[in-house]
Design an enzyme around this catalytic site. Sequence first.
Site, short mmCIF file in Angstrom:
data_model
loop_
_atom_site.label_atom_id
_atom_site.label_comp_id
_atom_site.label_asym_id
_atom_site.label_seq_id
_atom_site.Cartn_x
_atom_site.Cartn_y
_atom_site.Cartn_z
N ARG A 84 7.43 10.01 28.70
CA ARG A 84 6.76 10.91 29.65
C ARG A 84 6.08 12.07 28.94
O ARG A 84 4.98 12.47 29.29
CB ARG A 84 7.79 11.49 30.61
CG ARG A 84 8.32 10.43 31.53
CD ARG A 84 8.99 10.98 32.75
NE ARG A 84 9.38 9.88 33.58
CZ ARG A 84 10.53 9.22 33.44
NH1 ARG A 84 11.40 9.58 32.52
NH2 ARG A 84 10.81 8.18 34.21
N LYS A 228 25.05 -7.71 13.64
CA LYS A 228 25.89 -7.23 12.54
C LYS A 228 26.17 -8.39 11.59
O LYS A 228 26.54 -9.49 12.03
CB LYS A 228 27.22 -6.68 13.09
CG LYS A 228 27.05 -5.34 13.83
CD LYS A 228 28.40 -4.85 14.31
CE LYS A 228 28.27 -3.65 15.24
NZ LYS A 228 27.97 -2.40 14.60
N ASP A 281 30.33 -1.05 29.00
CA ASP A 281 29.69 -0.58 27.76
C ASP A 281 30.00 -1.50 26.58
O ASP A 281 29.14 -1.74 25.74
CB ASP A 281 30.20 0.85 27.47
CG ASP A 281 29.37 1.55 26.40
OD1 ASP A 281 28.15 1.33 26.36
OD2 ASP A 281 29.94 2.33 25.61
N HIS A 286 29.55 -6.73 23.99
CA HIS A 286 29.93 -6.89 22.59
C HIS A 286 31.18 -7.77 22.39
O HIS A 286 31.16 -8.71 21.61
CB HIS A 286 30.20 -5.53 21.94
CG HIS A 286 29.05 -4.57 22.05
ND1 HIS A 286 27.73 -4.97 22.07
CD2 HIS A 286 29.02 -3.21 22.11
CE1 HIS A 286 26.95 -3.90 22.16
NE2 HIS A 286 27.70 -2.82 22.19
C1 BG6 Z 1 26.95 0.81 22.13
C2 BG6 Z 1 27.71 1.61 23.14
O1 BG6 Z 1 26.50 -0.38 22.68
O2 BG6 Z 1 27.80 0.53 21.03
C3 BG6 Z 1 28.29 2.88 22.54
O3 BG6 Z 1 26.85 1.96 24.22
C4 BG6 Z 1 29.09 2.54 21.31
O4 BG6 Z 1 29.10 3.55 23.48
C5 BG6 Z 1 28.29 1.67 20.36
O5 BG6 Z 1 29.47 3.76 20.68
C6 BG6 Z 1 29.14 1.19 19.21
O6 BG6 Z 1 28.31 0.56 18.30
P1 BG6 Z 1 28.76 0.42 16.79
O7 BG6 Z 1 27.67 -0.39 16.17
O8 BG6 Z 1 28.89 1.79 16.23
O9 BG6 Z 1 30.08 -0.29 16.84
#
Ligand code: BG6
Length: 529
Positions: A84, A228, A281, A286
């Site tokens: 924006r 990763k 999250d 993940h």
């Molecule tokens: C993100 C989350 O997807 O992954 C965060 O939104 C989290 O809350 C992060 O801290 C962790 O990522 P990494 O790569 O540091 O394990």
Amino acid sequence: MSDSKILSPTLVPPAEAAAHSSESSVVGEILGDVQTKKRRPDPTAIVIFGATGDLTGRKLAPALYNVMLDGGLAQPTVIIGVSRRSMSGQAFGDLVKKPVAEHSRQKVDPTNWDRFSGMLDYVGGEFGSDDTYIALKARLEVAKGKGTRGNRVFYLSTPPKEFPVILQKLQQHGLIERQLQRPDVPSCRVIVEKPFGRDLQTSRQLNEMIGSYLHESQIYRIDHYLGKETVQNILVLRFGNSIFEPLWNRNHIEYVEITAAEAIGIEGRGAFYEQTGVVRDIIQNHLLQVLSLVTMEVPASFAPDDIRDEKGQVLRSVRPLTLNEVANDCVRGQYRGYREEPGVARDSQVPTYAAMKLMIDSWRWQGVPFYLRAGKGLAERLTEVAIHFKSVPLVLFKEEAAGSVLQPAVLTLRIQPHEGISLRFVAKVPGENINVGNVLMTMTYADAFKRPISEAYERLLLDCMRGDATLFNRRDSVDRAWELIQPVLQIWEATPGVHFYDRGSPGPAAADDMIARGGHSWHELVKHP
Ligand code: BG6
């Protein structure tokens, strides 16, 4: 009786590791250089929506800068920020320089920064305004004139509520069109950041909406865990060695722990976190992705859809949780002090910690519990998969082992930090008697390959530019992941009941009780000085 030190089933920092006489080291022989095997991406214009946001500064811009340093970007690559705020391309460069310097794994020096900032451009405007897209189209034409050949990647790094208007306007202005990606036409791809919806229903709606603008081959749903190195190595370890697969099943494995522990809190993201919580999250994306890589069957090939088919298949075999199982096998926690953070409700029930037991109804995994836990404000930052093997059926040296803790073998895949793999097993303590002790054999990437590990976003941005979707989520697995955690979200959101835990602790005691009911225990999270 053994006087050998009982080592915890984890990797230890290299300095500490050297002190353990029972450890052996591995020297990595590099059998092939993936970088040269992989195609360099085509010249591309990368458009980042939400370019003044946190993700661009912390992850996207540092990743692109590092890929440039490593020679991974094609000439020309043009990066256009859209947000924006109104500012020039030069000012955009100045804005991201500081966070890049802070988060880049390689040094930011003036010459290279000039090279990088020369790739940057910026368009300021509302996401719903035609003017924004008219200006963007003009910049993309300039990029094409420089040699990007019309190849473009749109990165949607905005709150999901902005996605529909952005896609609609991109289509209206002829910047995207729905078509199967083929090598003979300029590429047009869209990267969608998580959270991908809020639940099954909204995820389906989002998929429908995106699918009406784009063909599945154009949609790159990002889960940075898949980028990763250590997560990718799960498949190489399993399918690149013949020794693990025969053991990788219910006959030999007692249980599996998958942990994503963070020491940090929510870091000023109160409003976001209140809407999200740890299950959306971390666990929905993940951890379920890591679970699928650990448990999937051998794919027909390493082609994107063969891998994604197998991941989808195993997620379909995860047993849906019943009401009782949510009550007994799932634990939610909140660190003390969370409610005092800005943007957080004083009576918030949003979990910053969750642990759950999942079972997989498949021939391979029947009866093996998979314990998942994730949380913020914990004793240490540690992401790992611990595969606990079964005990020996009979201790032959009962007397000698009497009193010592003869622990079953544990294979730990350490995702971060101190990336590596360790195997804990029983060995004879040198001496006349048969004394036994648990020893730890460790490989760390830092020691084995003596080369820096690149950041997940570097790999994922490159793959998207190359048109390789292997490490991105397909619609079916995103939907299935929501389906699996849906009962947890529904029940937890309808009933209060978080367990509080202190910051810097291993999490709520209720999670220890939960795993102990199955006769198992967590790898203990410990605060390092
Ligand atoms: C993100 C989350 O997807 O992954 C965060 O939104 C989290 O809350 C992060 O801290 C962790 O990522 P990494 O790569 O540091 O394990």
